[in-house]
Write an enzyme that holds these catalytic residues in place. Structure first.
Site, PDB file in Angstrom:
ATOM      1  N   ASP A  96       3.117   9.220  -2.057  1.00 12.41           N
ATOM      2  CA  ASP A  96       2.052   8.459  -1.417  1.00 12.41           C
ATOM      3  C   ASP A  96       1.668   7.285  -2.299  1.00 12.41           C
ATOM      4  O   ASP A  96       1.574   7.434  -3.527  1.00 12.41           O
ATOM      5  CB  ASP A  96       0.820   9.348  -1.188  1.00 12.41           C
ATOM      6  CG  ASP A  96       0.089   9.027   0.101  1.00 12.41           C
ATOM      7  OD1 ASP A  96       0.243   7.895   0.593  1.00 12.41           O
ATOM      8  OD2 ASP A  96      -0.622   9.906   0.616  1.00 12.41           O
ATOM      9  N   HIS A 122       0.804  -1.224   0.000  1.00 14.71           N
ATOM     10  CA  HIS A 122       0.000   0.000   0.000  1.00 14.71           C
ATOM     11  C   HIS A 122       0.837   1.274   0.000  1.00 14.71           C
ATOM     12  O   HIS A 122       0.285   2.365   0.083  1.00 14.71           O
ATOM     13  CB  HIS A 122      -0.946  -0.018   1.204  1.00 14.71           C
ATOM     14  CG  HIS A 122      -2.000  -1.061   1.097  1.00 14.71           C
ATOM     15  ND1 HIS A 122      -3.203  -0.850   0.463  1.00 14.71           N
ATOM     16  CD2 HIS A 122      -2.026  -2.361   1.509  1.00 14.71           C
ATOM     17  CE1 HIS A 122      -3.926  -1.959   0.506  1.00 14.71           C
ATOM     18  NE2 HIS A 122      -3.235  -2.883   1.138  1.00 14.71           N
TER      19      HIS A 122
END
Length: 457
Positions: free
Chosen positions: A365, A157
């Site tokens: 991110d 992730h």
């Protein structure tokens, strides 16, 4: 798909609504478990004087969770150490903050072995095993050593860093090799996928075949780009609920006719909060006529307080918000409302809806689901504008956002000015394109895409 065994570092308590302050991943995994049944295993977040491997079960809303407690040494070396002081900064391109300690690596390996010992009896014949994130990269290999022959998938992730950057990690090749214990490895973007393929082929000697299949020795793994989404239908419903409506009215009343810019981020150096404050300050300097017509609400709940770099960023942001408010505030207006606490997702939905601009500007991110939640919460007849960092994984899908370089204060200031002045017709057009993607590639799409790859592997 068969029964699902989800394994992650932390396990969220089962909930049947959006009333809890849960992150996007927790909601996504609960949706997957509700569909297929099974169990969600991980660390309880609690400490124990002596590790026993005893499992604590909780059931609710169709989801069964199974957790174990960890010793202080495990938490210090595995979680605070290798996961969050070595891998997290390195994988977010902050090699200057990465700490390479042999004890951290040893604790990371030991704790993953303990996870494997504990979860092994929960895995039945025919179950599909889905392991989540950087805390548990070697877990699949440990389960293979314990005789698990089930289909196993792993999803990262956070970004996978470029080959030259990852090569600074001691024993990087050994860590990356453990991913070949899985049948499928997933990443949010093509960029992260290609970085993994580059490392695997050039550093490990793997071969890349059709369909993203990598072969190393007698093991093959299918590597895919599979961006996570939000539970769009439920989030839209939550944004229309009582708590969201109350939060919306409170924010509109407190805005007193001013336009609100909102940022919602965990307090982390990867989120670009210092750069965001500087960009907003630049906007205030260059647009004195706008100063009392707008304010920034920055919600930044603290995290990982035991890690020095996180304590430092909180101190820095405290000082920056105070300096900017001191320089620009008036008796009836402050430019920044800086809040160090979290809020339930339905309350956040109301706050998002009240904001003219959603400012999502991480320096790096893996995905960033706040960007998608902001869009989903908007009024279709009068939506706000999403300003999004080019370096968020979400930027690959949300191309109709106002995309910026978060390192440039000037570019951020220009984007804020542009968004505030954007005509309604353009705002609606951009929002509709963004919402189409968020509706089509939601969490169910993410789950089904990964599950299909796992079953086909």
């Amino acid at each position: 798909m068969s029964r699902l065994v989800v394994i992650s570092n932390r396990v969220a308590a089962p909930t049947g609504s959006h009333s809890g302050a849960q992150g996007g991943l927790a909601v996504a995994l609960q949706a997957a478990l509700l569909e297929h049944g099974g169990v969600w295993f991980g660390w309880s977040g609690e400490r124990t004087d002596e590790y026993t491997g005893e499992i604590n079960y909780t059931e609710g809303f169709g989801v069964t969770t199974a957790t174990i407690d960890l010793e202080d040494q495990d938490i210090e070396e595995y979680y605070d150490g290798y996961a969050n002081r070595t891998l997290w900064p390195l994988f977010h391109y902050r090699i200057d903050l990465a700490e390479y300690e042999r004890g951290f690596a040893d604790g990371y390996q030991r704790t993953n072995e303990r996870f494997a010992d504990s979860v092994r009896p929960l895995i039945g014949e025919g179950d599909a095993v889905w392991i989540q994130d950087y805390h548990m990269i070697p877990l699949g290999q440990e389960l293979r050593k314990r005789g698990v022959k089930n289909r196993m998938g792993f999803f990262l992730h956070i970004p996978w860093p470029p080959r030259r950057l990852l090569s600074t990690l001691p024993h990087a090749a050994e860590l990356a090799t453990t991913l070949f214990a899985y049948d499928v490895v997933g990443f949010h973007t093509r960029e992260w996928l290609e970085s993994f393929q580059d490392f695997a082929t050039k550093e490990l000697g793997a071969t890349l075949g059709e369909g993203g299949v990598l072969t190393l020795g007698d093991r093959t793994v299918t590597a895919i780009a599979c961006p996570i989404g939000i539970d769009t239908t439920e989030f839209v419903e939550a944004s229309r609920g009582v708590n969201a409506r109350l939060a919306y009215r409170r924010m509109r009343d407190s805005a007193d006719g001013r336009d609100m810019i909102v940022g919602v981020d965990r307090l982390d150096y990867s989120k670009g909060l210092e750069e965001r404050f500087l960009g907003y300050e630049r906007f205030l300097e260059e647009h004195p006529d706008q100063r009392k017509e707008v304010f920034l609400l920055q919600i930044a709940p603290p995290s990982r307080a035991s890690v020095e770099s996180y304590r430092k960023i909180r101190s820095t942001l405290d000082a920056m918000s105070g300096r900017i408010n001191g320089a620009f505030a008036d008796t009836d207006w402050v430019p920044i409302r800086y809040v160090n606490q979290g809020y339930p997702r339905d309350v956040l939905a109301g706050i998002y809806r009240a904001a003219k601009i959603g400012l999502v500007t991480p320096l790096r991110d893996g995905m960033n689901l706040v960007a998608k939640e902001y869009v989903a919460a908007q009024d279709p007849e009068d939506p706000g504008v999403l300003i999004l960092s080019r370096f968020a994984g979400a930027a690959e899908q949300l191309t109709q956002a106002v995309l910026i370089n978060p390192y440039s204060a000037e570019e951020m200031a220009d984007a804020i000015s542009m968004a505030l002045a954007m005509p309604k017709a353009e705002r609606i057009e951009r929002w509709r394109a963004l919402m189409d993607n968020i509706e089509q590639e939601d969490v169910l799409w993410w789950r089904d895409r990964f599950a299909a790859a796992l079953m086909a592997a």
